[in-house]
Design a protein around this motif. Structure first.
Motif, PDB file in Angstrom:
ATOM      1  N   ASN A 125       0.824  -1.214   0.000  1.00 56.58           N
ATOM      2  CA  ASN A 125       0.000   0.000   0.000  1.00 56.58           C
ATOM      3  C   ASN A 125       0.856   1.261   0.000  1.00 56.58           C
ATOM      4  OD1 ASN A 125      -2.397  -1.431  -0.093  1.00 56.58           O
ATOM      5  ND2 ASN A 125      -2.665  -1.421   2.126  1.00 56.58           N
ATOM      6  N   ASN A 132       0.656  -4.674 -12.240  1.00 57.11           N
ATOM      7  CA  ASN A 132       1.242  -3.692 -11.317  1.00 57.11           C
ATOM      8  C   ASN A 132       1.136  -4.168  -9.879  1.00 57.11           C
ATOM      9  OD1 ASN A 132       2.150  -1.980 -13.281  1.00 57.11           O
ATOM     10  ND2 ASN A 132       0.550  -0.453 -13.000  1.00 57.11           N
ATOM     11  N   VAL A 192       4.354   5.354  -5.693  1.00 56.09           N
ATOM     12  CA  VAL A 192       4.389   5.304  -7.158  1.00 56.09           C
ATOM     13  C   VAL A 192       3.491   6.393  -7.735  1.00 56.09           C
ATOM     14  CG1 VAL A 192       3.692   3.914  -9.165  1.00 56.09           C
ATOM     15  CG2 VAL A 192       5.042   2.869  -7.339  1.00 56.09           C
ATOM     16  N   GLU A 193       2.311   6.533  -7.140  1.00 60.03           N
ATOM     17  CA  GLU A 193       1.364   7.551  -7.602  1.00 60.03           C
ATOM     18  C   GLU A 193       1.927   8.959  -7.380  1.00 60.03           C
ATOM     19  OE1 GLU A 193      -3.219   8.480  -6.659  1.00 60.03           O
ATOM     20  OE2 GLU A 193      -2.705   6.354  -6.780  1.00 60.03           O
ATOM     21  N   LEU A 194       2.498   9.201  -6.200  1.00 61.42           N
ATOM     22  CA  LEU A 194       3.055  10.517  -5.894  1.00 61.42           C
ATOM     23  C   LEU A 194       4.248  10.863  -6.783  1.00 61.42           C
ATOM     24  CD1 LEU A 194       2.973  10.448  -1.989  1.00 61.42           C
ATOM     25  CD2 LEU A 194       1.581  11.891  -3.487  1.00 61.42           C
ATOM     26  N   ASP A 221       4.637   9.893  -9.747  1.00 62.85           N
ATOM     27  CA  ASP A 221       4.163   9.998 -11.129  1.00 62.85           C
ATOM     28  C   ASP A 221       5.153   9.314 -12.081  1.00 62.85           C
ATOM     29  OD1 ASP A 221       2.323  10.698 -13.093  1.00 62.85           O
ATOM     30  OD2 ASP A 221       3.322  12.611 -13.511  1.00 62.85           O
ATOM     31  N   THR A 222       5.540   8.109 -11.673  1.00 63.09           N
ATOM     32  CA  THR A 222       6.530   7.315 -12.390  1.00 63.09           C
ATOM     33  C   THR A 222       6.012   5.888 -12.497  1.00 63.09           C
ATOM     34  OG1 THR A 222       8.293   8.661 -11.427  1.00 63.09           O
ATOM     35  CG2 THR A 222       8.946   6.544 -12.322  1.00 63.09           C
ATOM     36  N   VAL A 261       5.652   1.951 -12.258  1.00 62.46           N
ATOM     37  CA  VAL A 261       6.148   1.035 -11.226  1.00 62.46           C
ATOM     38  C   VAL A 261       7.434   0.339 -11.678  1.00 62.46           C
ATOM     39  CG1 VAL A 261       4.744  -0.970 -11.867  1.00 62.46           C
ATOM     40  CG2 VAL A 261       5.445  -0.668  -9.496  1.00 62.46           C
ATOM     41  N   SER A 270       2.368   1.644  -3.441  1.00 58.35           N
ATOM     42  CA  SER A 270       1.352   2.088  -4.392  1.00 58.35           C
ATOM     43  C   SER A 270       1.174   3.606  -4.310  1.00 58.35           C
ATOM     44  CB  SER A 270       0.033   1.373  -4.126  1.00 58.35           C
ATOM     45  OG  SER A 270      -0.944   1.771  -5.031  1.00 58.35           O
ATOM     46  N   ALA A 271       1.096   4.121  -3.083  1.00 62.43           N
ATOM     47  CA  ALA A 271       0.943   5.568  -2.884  1.00 62.43           C
ATOM     48  C   ALA A 271       2.184   6.319  -3.371  1.00 62.43           C
ATOM     49  CB  ALA A 271       0.689   5.867  -1.410  1.00 62.43           C
ATOM     50  N   THR A 278       9.772  10.025   0.438  1.00 64.61           N
ATOM     51  CA  THR A 278       8.431  10.591   0.345  1.00 64.61           C
ATOM     52  C   THR A 278       8.126  11.447   1.578  1.00 64.61           C
ATOM     53  OG1 THR A 278       6.085  10.100  -0.012  1.00 64.61           O
ATOM     54  CG2 THR A 278       7.293   8.591   1.415  1.00 64.61           C
TER      55      THR A 278
END
Length: 117
Positions: free
Chosen positions: A40, A78, A46-48, A50-51, A53, A43-44, A98
């Protein structure tokens, strides 16, 4: 505060630590080998970041080669990729940083200056 997933023997991690310390940016160091981020969390991140996986894999690492991931990557979802990363900190490209608003993977001084200063 920044959460810095790294490995003390990693050259890129040492450069990133030095950059943050010289900039006076506080961070919490987490040994990525002993405590890799959860599925989890990854996943967050990767989203932050913006790249994709796939960019989170340490493709030059021994584990990546031993597991023959280059051949397997095209058929993995993914979610499966995130599970692999969460289960083995050696597979993750370092450092992984992060603050729950932004995230970076690897060390790039220009990127660090833009995002973390």
């Amino acid at each position: 505060m920044l959460k810095f997933y790294g490995y003390k023997k990693c050259g890129a991690c040492r450069k990133a630590e030095k950059f943050l310390q010289q900039a006076g940016i506080p961070f919490e160091f987490v040994d990525i080998m002993e405590n890799p981020p959860s599925t989890n969390e990854l996943s967050a991140i990767v989203e932050l970041a913006d790249t994709p996986v796939n960019n989170f894999f340490n493709t030059s690492g021994v584990q990546y080669r031993e597991l023959k991931l280059k051949e397997k990557m095209p058929v993995l979802s993914n979610r499966e990729k995130l599970a692999l990363l969460a289960g083995n900190g050696r597979l993750i490209k370092r450092p992984l940083i992060t603050n729950k608003e932004h995230a970076t993977v690897g060390f790039n001084e220009e990127q660090f200056s833009k995002i973390w200063r």
